[in-house]
Design a protein around this motif. Structure first.
Motif, PDB file in Angstrom:
ATOM      1  N   ASP A 219       0.808  -1.217   0.000  1.00 57.89           N
ATOM      2  CA  ASP A 219       0.000   0.000   0.000  1.00 57.89           C
ATOM      3  C   ASP A 219       0.840   1.266   0.000  1.00 57.89           C
ATOM      4  O   ASP A 219       0.305   2.380   0.119  1.00 57.89           O
ATOM      5  N   ALA A 220       2.161   1.114  -0.136  1.00 54.87           N
ATOM      6  CA  ALA A 220       3.030   2.287  -0.144  1.00 54.87           C
ATOM      7  C   ALA A 220       3.050   2.919  -1.531  1.00 54.87           C
ATOM      8  O   ALA A 220       2.628   2.313  -2.528  1.00 54.87           O
ATOM      9  N   GLU A 221       3.569   4.137  -1.570  1.00 53.50           N
ATOM     10  CA  GLU A 221       3.657   4.863  -2.833  1.00 53.50           C
ATOM     11  C   GLU A 221       4.411   4.046  -3.886  1.00 53.50           C
ATOM     12  O   GLU A 221       5.465   3.478  -3.616  1.00 53.50           O
ATOM     13  N   PRO A 225      -1.772  -2.542  -4.594  1.00 57.37           N
ATOM     14  CA  PRO A 225      -2.444  -3.345  -3.565  1.00 57.37           C
ATOM     15  C   PRO A 225      -2.393  -4.834  -3.910  1.00 57.37           C
ATOM     16  O   PRO A 225      -2.470  -5.215  -5.085  1.00 57.37           O
ATOM     17  N   GLU A 226      -2.249  -5.651  -2.883  1.00 63.26           N
ATOM     18  CA  GLU A 226      -2.018  -7.083  -3.094  1.00 63.26           C
ATOM     19  C   GLU A 226      -3.106  -7.734  -3.952  1.00 63.26           C
ATOM     20  O   GLU A 226      -2.804  -8.552  -4.829  1.00 63.26           O
ATOM     21  N   ASP A 227      -4.375  -7.401  -3.707  1.00 65.77           N
ATOM     22  CA  ASP A 227      -5.462  -8.004  -4.492  1.00 65.77           C
ATOM     23  C   ASP A 227      -5.316  -7.675  -5.976  1.00 65.77           C
ATOM     24  O   ASP A 227      -5.512  -8.541  -6.846  1.00 65.77           O
ATOM     25  N   ASP A 228      -4.976  -6.413  -6.286  1.00 63.80           N
ATOM     26  CA  ASP A 228      -4.815  -6.009  -7.684  1.00 63.80           C
ATOM     27  C   ASP A 228      -3.592  -6.671  -8.313  1.00 63.80           C
ATOM     28  O   ASP A 228      -3.607  -7.040  -9.489  1.00 63.80           O
ATOM     29  N   TRP A 229      -2.524  -6.810  -7.513  1.00 59.69           N
ATOM     30  CA  TRP A 229      -1.315  -7.480  -8.014  1.00 59.69           C
ATOM     31  C   TRP A 229      -1.631  -8.932  -8.372  1.00 59.69           C
ATOM     32  O   TRP A 229      -1.234  -9.430  -9.427  1.00 59.69           O
ATOM     33  N   ASN A 230      -2.370  -9.608  -7.487  1.00 60.37           N
ATOM     34  CA  ASN A 230      -2.718 -11.014  -7.725  1.00 60.37           C
ATOM     35  C   ASN A 230      -3.652 -11.178  -8.930  1.00 60.37           C
ATOM     36  O   ASN A 230      -3.547 -12.158  -9.679  1.00 60.37           O
ATOM     37  N   SER A 274       1.896   8.965  -5.616  1.00 61.73           N
ATOM     38  CA  SER A 274       2.809   9.663  -4.710  1.00 61.73           C
ATOM     39  C   SER A 274       2.039  10.675  -3.868  1.00 61.73           C
ATOM     40  O   SER A 274       1.081  11.290  -4.336  1.00 61.73           O
ATOM     41  N   THR A 275       2.485  10.834  -2.591  1.00 63.59           N
ATOM     42  CA  THR A 275       1.866  11.833  -1.707  1.00 63.59           C
ATOM     43  C   THR A 275       2.763  13.052  -1.524  1.00 63.59           C
ATOM     44  O   THR A 275       2.407  13.988  -0.811  1.00 63.59           O
TER      45      THR A 275
END
Length: 317
Positions: A219-221, A225-230, A274-275
Motif C-alpha cells: 500500500d506504499a507509494e 495493492p495485493e489483491d490487484d497485483w494477484n 505519490s503523496t
C-alpha cells in the motif's frame, strides 16, 4: 430443354414449402415414413464436391412432402450457376433430376415439386399431387432430393452435420400430416487445422510480465495493492494457458489479447500514487521576439502548508 421438363421442376430462389392437402370428407391418419440422408462421401477436404441425396421409404397414398435440408454454411456452399442442358441451378444434382424426370406421371409430383435455393444453410423442398390423387405408386425408396454442395476453402477441419427440419408427409384425405422419421448424418472435413497466430499474445504476455515484476504488492507509494497485483498475475497466467492450448482458435487468442490489455490498464490504474508535493511547468513554444507565459502547478500540498516557493531556470541566450 422441353416445356415438359421445365414444368416438372419449378425452381424457386426463395424458401418455398408447398403442402397441398386434398379436400376429402374422410380424415385419415398419416403414415410416419422414414427419410434417409445419403451423402456421396462421408468425408472431404476444402474444394471437394459432395452430393447430398434424400430418400423416402413407403410412398403408398402419399400426396405431399415437405422438408428443409440443413447444413453448416461455414463449411459448405451451394454450387453457383445454372446447368445449361437442363436450365436448373447447379446445386440440384442432374442425376436426381434425370431420375425424377424418368418416373411415370403417376409416380411423381408433377409441376408441384418446388426446390428453394440456399438460405442461411438450408435448401427447402415441397411438393404435392394434383387434387390428392394416389401418388408415387408404392415406390419403396423414392428419391426426393439430390443437392450439390462444395466444401469451402476456409472450412474448419472436423465433424459437421446434415439434418432435416420441418420434415412432414401427408396421405390422401389427411387433415394433418405426419413427421418424417430420420437420423442426422455426420460428415467429416479433413485437412490441416486453420493456422492460429499467437505472436501478438506472446509479446503482450512478455510486456505484462515485465510490468508485474517492476511493482511490488503493498500500500506504499508506487506499489500495487495485493489483491490487484494477484489479479494481474492471474490474468497473465490465463493468457499463457491460451498460448499453451493447441486447440485454441484464433477467436480464443484474440479474446485473450483483449482481456490481457484490460487487465494491464486496471493494474496501472491501481498503482498507489505519490503523496509528495510535485511541481509541474506547462511547456510551450514561442516565436522569436514574442512573449510566453509559463504556468506552474503545485499538487499534493499537505493541509498544514503555510506557503510554497518555486523558481524557474531558463536559458538566457
Amino acid at each position: 430443354m422441353s416445356k415438359k421438363i421445365k414444368s416438372i421442376f419449378s425452381i424457386a430462389l426463395t424458401v418455398c414449402m408447398l403442402f397441398s392437402m386434398a379436400a376429402f370428407n374422410v380424415s385419415a391418419a398419416s403414415v410416419a415414413r422414414t427419410a434417409t440422408i445419403t451423402p456421396s462421401v462421408t468425408e472431404a477436404e476444402a474444394g471437394d464436391t459432395v452430393i447430398v441425396n434424400v430418400f423416402l421409404s413407403n410412398t403408398v397414398n402419399l400426396t405431399s412432402i415437405g422438408y428443409r435440408l440443413t447444413y453448416n454454411p461455414d463449411v459448405f456452399e451451394v454450387a453457383a450457376g445454372t446447368n445449361g442442358d437442363y436450365g436448373i441451378p447447379n446445386y440440384i444434382d442432374t442425376n436426381f433430376f434425370e431420375y425424377y424426370d424418368g418416373l411415370s406421371s403417376l409416380k411423381k409430383f408433377g409441376g408441384f415439386l418446388t426446390i428453394g435455393g440456399d438460405t442461411a444453410g438450408e435448401i427447402s423442398v415441397g411438393g404435392a399431387r394434383d387434387n390428392g390423387i394416389v401418388a408415387a405408386q408404392n415406390l419403396d425408396n423414392f428419391q426426393m432430393g439430390g443437392f450439390v454442395l462444395m466444401v469451402k476453402a476456409d472450412a474448419p477441419a472436423g465433424d459437421t452435420t446434415f439434418s432435416l427440419i420441418d420434415a412432414i408427409t401427408s396421405d390422401s384425405g389427411d387433415e394433418v400430416g405426419a413427421n418424417m422419421i430420420f437420423t442426422d448424418v455426420t460428415f467429416t472435413v479433413t485437412g490441416a487445422a486453420p493456422t492460429v497466430d499467437k505472436s501478438e499474445l506472446v509479446a503482450d504476455i512478455a510486456e505484462a510480465t515485465t510490468l508485474l515484476n517492476s511493482k511490488t504488492a503493498g500500500d506504499a507509494e508506487g506499489q500495487v495493492p495485493e489483491d490487484d497485483w494477484n489479479l494481474f498475475d492471474a490474468a497473465i497466467d490465463a493468457a499463457q494457458d491460451v498460448v499453451d492450448n493447441e486447440a485454441a482458435t484464433q477467436g480464443d487468442v484474440d479474446n485473450a489479447v483483449t482481456a490481457l490489455a484490460d487487465a494491464t490498464d486496471a493494474f496501472n490504474a491501481a498503482v498507489v500514487p505519490s503523496t509528495d508535493p510535485t511541481i509541474a511547468i506547462e511547456s510551450g513554444t514561442v516565436a522569436q521576439g514574442r512573449t510566453i507565459t509559463l504556468k506552474v502547478t503545485v499538487s499534493n500540498i499537505p493541509a498544514n502548508t503555510q506557503g510554497v516557493a518555486a523558481g524557474i531556470a531558463y536559458d538566457s541566450t
